[in-house]
Design an enzyme around this catalytic site. Structure first.
Site, PDB file in Angstrom:
ATOM      1  CB  SER A  35      -9.234  -3.373   3.847  1.00 12.22           C
ATOM      2  OG  SER A  35     -10.466  -4.039   2.626  1.00 12.22           O
ATOM      3  CD  GLU A  68      -6.131  -0.803   2.554  1.00  7.38           C
ATOM      4  OE1 GLU A  68      -6.853  -0.984   1.000  1.00  7.38           O
ATOM      5  OE2 GLU A  68      -5.283  -1.594   2.681  1.00  7.38           O
ATOM      6  NE  ARG A  71      -3.496  -2.527   0.264  1.00 10.03           N
ATOM      7  CZ  ARG A  71      -3.233  -3.506  -0.208  1.00 10.03           C
ATOM      8  NH1 ARG A  71      -2.080  -4.139  -1.295  1.00 10.03           N
ATOM      9  NH2 ARG A  71      -3.812  -4.672  -0.640  1.00 10.03           N
TER      10      ARG A  71
END
Length: 304
Positions: A227, A297, A177
């Site tokens: 998420s 996130e 990420r």
């Protein structure tokens, strides 16, 4: 003359009226369906428009934010001052042999469909990710044991000094990420992916399998940003949240999904504040009970 009128004048030579929307409700442009207005929302459809828009913003010290599909973003209730450049109309996809070049506003599911059509394998994991190519490269998006770093060849980006440069896969520095684009504040213009030839029926089977899995295990019936938290090392965010007793926990109109505790959902006309308060509450509970820090996130933007 108010600031919004100034914006319209500033960009009038570059955009048609239909490509400029003043006081646009960001709740209509992000998957969470929350967030206040932006002063002006622009929808360029060429590379030249994007580059010139950003140059105008920089020259005039106007804050700007580049938005792909709005799938991994939370806009605060007070909205965004300045300009949002939404790339949804900058979405061409071109295949050449085993490579596919996509503009940054192209949807991952459309790139996945193009790969399937040509019997190219490697992008099945992205068939249900709701994001755009630019956002996916920016954060090295992934799912079901696949990620962008496995298939990307290069990306054309705009650097902070306004230059258009091409970064190889190694130069993109893709990690979990994260990417050089994120660290250096670059803007993705196009991305080129390289695939292996495969058997169409097997690729179709995998796409179907992942689509069914996503529908079974994710709360797709509610607005969300996917998420909510990054995976903490050695743990799964969803399991920690469930073990903390927060399954179905509700704060205002926001809730922890009972289907997948890693998802915060807009269950009942939530505000951005409801979601932010719930994020903070989850972080505190997981830290208190397990000593693990959870980091969002989802990208949080806008005025307090």
């Amino acid at each position: 003359m108010n600031q919004n009128k100034n914006y319209r004048v500033l960009f009038s030579n570059l955009y048609k009226d239909t490509q400029m929307q003043e006081n646009a409700k960001m709740s209509e442009h992000i998957n969470f369906r929350v967030g206040g207005p932006v002063d002006i929302l622009l929808t360029p459809n060429t590379k030249e428009q994007i580059v010139e828009t950003i140059n105008i913003c920089k020259e005039n010290k106007i804050p700007f934010y580049v938005l792909g599909n709005g799938s991994n973003v939370l806009v605060k209730d007070s909205g965004i001052r300045g300009v949002v450049i939404k790339l949804s109309e900058f979405d061409n996809i071109v295949r050449d042999g085993n490579t596919i070049k996509a503009e940054s506003g192209a949807l991952l599911k459309d790139v996945s469909a193009e790969a399937l059509k040509a019997s190219l394998t490697g992008f099945e994991f992205a068939c249900g990710i709701p994001g755009s190519v630019g956002g996916a490269v920016f954060m090295n998006a992934g799912a079901y044991d696949g990620e962008i770093s496995f298939v990307i060849k290069e990306a054309e980006v705009m650097s902070e000094d306004g230059k258009i440069i091409t970064l190889s896969k190694d130069q993109l520095e893709l990690g979990y990420r994260t990417s050089a684009i994120m660290k250096k504040n670059y803007i993705v213009i196009t991305a080129t992916f390289c695939f292996e030839s495969g058997e169409k029926d097997k690729i179709e089977g995998r796409v179907s399998e992942l689509t069914n899995k996503r529908e079974e295990k994710q709360p797709l019936e509610f607005p969300s940003a996917g998420s909510t938290f990054k995976r903490p090392e050695g743990h799964f965010a969803g399991k920690l949240i469930q073990d903390a007793g927060l399954k179905d926990f509700t704060l205002g109109g926001a809730a922890v999904s009972g289907k997948h505790c890693g998802f915060i959902i807009n269950k009942s006309n939530a505000t951005a504040k409801d979601i932010l308060d719930l994020i903070e509450y989850i972080q505190k509970e997981v830290k208190k009970q397990f000593g693990v820090d959870l980091y969002p996130e989802v990208r949080i933007i806008g005025e307090d």
